[in-house]
Design a protein around this motif. Structure first.
Motif, PDB file in Angstrom:
ATOM      1  N   LYS A  71     -53.747  23.949  -9.908  1.00  0.00           N
ATOM      2  CA  LYS A  71     -53.946  25.357  -9.605  1.00  0.00           C
ATOM      3  C   LYS A  71     -52.595  26.064  -9.495  1.00  0.00           C
ATOM      4  O   LYS A  71     -51.562  25.427  -9.252  1.00  0.00           O
ATOM      5  N   ASN A  72     -52.614  27.382  -9.652  1.00  0.00           N
ATOM      6  CA  ASN A  72     -51.373  28.154  -9.625  1.00  0.00           C
ATOM      7  C   ASN A  72     -50.633  27.996  -8.295  1.00  0.00           C
ATOM      8  O   ASN A  72     -49.414  27.840  -8.268  1.00  0.00           O
ATOM      9  N   ARG A  73     -51.370  28.039  -7.192  1.00  0.00           N
ATOM     10  CA  ARG A  73     -50.724  27.891  -5.886  1.00  0.00           C
ATOM     11  C   ARG A  73     -50.098  26.512  -5.742  1.00  0.00           C
ATOM     12  O   ARG A  73     -48.993  26.376  -5.196  1.00  0.00           O
ATOM     13  N   THR A  74     -50.787  25.510  -6.244  1.00  0.00           N
ATOM     14  CA  THR A  74     -50.247  24.150  -6.194  1.00  0.00           C
ATOM     15  C   THR A  74     -48.956  24.050  -7.002  1.00  0.00           C
ATOM     16  O   THR A  74     -47.994  23.395  -6.575  1.00  0.00           O
ATOM     17  N   VAL A  76     -46.786  26.431  -7.607  1.00  0.00           N
ATOM     18  CA  VAL A  76     -45.703  27.121  -6.885  1.00  0.00           C
ATOM     19  C   VAL A  76     -45.151  26.222  -5.785  1.00  0.00           C
ATOM     20  O   VAL A  76     -43.922  26.092  -5.621  1.00  0.00           O
ATOM     21  N   VAL A  77     -46.047  25.590  -5.022  1.00  0.00           N
ATOM     22  CA  VAL A  77     -45.600  24.697  -3.941  1.00  0.00           C
ATOM     23  C   VAL A  77     -44.836  23.504  -4.520  1.00  0.00           C
ATOM     24  O   VAL A  77     -43.807  23.082  -3.966  1.00  0.00           O
ATOM     25  N   SER A 124     -53.107  19.449  -0.128  1.00  0.00           N
ATOM     26  CA  SER A 124     -53.892  20.381  -0.932  1.00  0.00           C
ATOM     27  C   SER A 124     -54.474  19.684  -2.168  1.00  0.00           C
ATOM     28  O   SER A 124     -55.608  19.972  -2.577  1.00  0.00           O
ATOM     29  N   GLN A 128     -58.523  19.023  -2.771  1.00  0.00           N
ATOM     30  CA  GLN A 128     -59.084  19.627  -3.985  1.00  0.00           C
ATOM     31  C   GLN A 128     -60.235  18.807  -4.555  1.00  0.00           C
ATOM     32  O   GLN A 128     -61.127  19.348  -5.206  1.00  0.00           O
TER      33      GLN A 128
END
Length: 301
Positions: A71-74, A76-77, A124, A128
């Protein structure tokens, strides 16, 4: 997309490890002889950082292997984690050149940040692939572990301010212990992956009774993880756990039957009867596993 992200991360980590070893200083005496003591000390500090980076890689590789998409948030992290991790060679060089209170605090703060970002990333990724009660239970467990980690790392930073040399030894031990913990978690996940949804819920609800307290659980799954890799898909590998689980169910069934015989309240009798049916059903399912071992589930490419 997932494959490209993993390859990119592996390349960055390989570069980080290469930079660290290239920056190992070789000091000489006035007569041109190599200062072996300083060299061994530098190698020891490099080994601390190597274990730390390798452990971060191991955690990430295993977590990414269990999912199918990023995922996009993943992402970034993950990039933030790689950025902070790329600073480790510089902090390691400072620690090697002059091991002082200031340099070990810099190293400690950096590893503190990397560890927290890495733990949240892996949490995360794991959440998931979970849902319902499993997700809630696992999230609470991971939050408790993260809080404990924060307390330990903060205490270590304070300790480092007063005891520089001893703190170096602690920083060496921590990634090794974390690596062993990862092996234990992975082995338990391998076992849980062989269970269906109902069995997984029952296992997590009664884990302490099935495999014992944390020390006993760690010992059991660590021994299993150190076995030859050819046994990873052996259907008999976790049979000892299943057998103990069945024994525990038989004890629970006997206790419920005794309670039912002495219970006079119809509502309580109905409740106990439902519990008996569930326990008996679970016992029969576990017995069938010995006859028809389930296939390993694939939870991500």
């Amino acid at each position: 997309m997932k494959e490209r992200v993993v390859v990119f991360g592996d390349a960055i980590i390989a570069i980080i490890l290469t930079i660290m070893v290239l920056e190992l200083p070789v000091k000489y005496f006035a007569n041109g002889a190599v200062n072996i003591t300083e060299l061994l000390r530098a190698i020891g500090i490099y080994f601390i950082s190597f274990c730390f980076v390798a452990n971060i890689w191991f955690q990430g590789a295993y977590s990414f292997n269990r999912i199918t998409e990023v995922k996009n948030r993943t992402l970034v992290v993950y990039l933030m984690m790689l950025f902070t991790l790329s600073l480790v060679p510089s902090a390691t060089r400072l620690l090697i050149e002059d091991t002082t209170r200031q340099t070990i605090i810099i190293y400690g703060v950096l590893t503190f940040i990397v560890t927290l970002i890495s733990r949240r990333l892996n949490a995360s990724l794991e959440l998931q692939i979970l849902n319902g009660q499993q997700r809630t239970r696992r999230k609470q467990e991971l939050d408790r572990q993260d809080m404990f980690t924060i307390i330990v790392l903060v205490c270590l930073l304070i300790f480092s301010w007063f005891f520089v040399r001893t703190a170096l030894i602690v920083y060496l031990i921590m990634p090794i212990m974390a690596f062993l913990q990862n092996m234990i978690d992975r082995e338990e996940n391998n076992f849980v992956d062989t269970l269906d949804q109902d069995e997984q819920n029952q296992y997590y609800q009664n884990r302490k009774e099935i495999v014992g307290n944390n020390i006993q659980r760690y010992g059991r799954f660590l021994r299993d993880s150190l076995k030859d890799s050819s046994t990873q898909n052996d259907p008999e590998k976790f049979q000892a756990v299943i057998n103990e689980w069945q024994q525990r169910l038989q004890v629970d069934i006997a206790e419920r039957k005794k309670q039912l015989a002495n219970e006079m309240n119809p509502k309580e009798q109905h409740k106990i009867e439902n519990e008996l049916r569930n326990l008996d059903r679970m016992s029969q399912k576990l017995a069938q596993r010995g006859k028809f071992p389930p296939k390993r589930k694939n939870r991500g490419a």
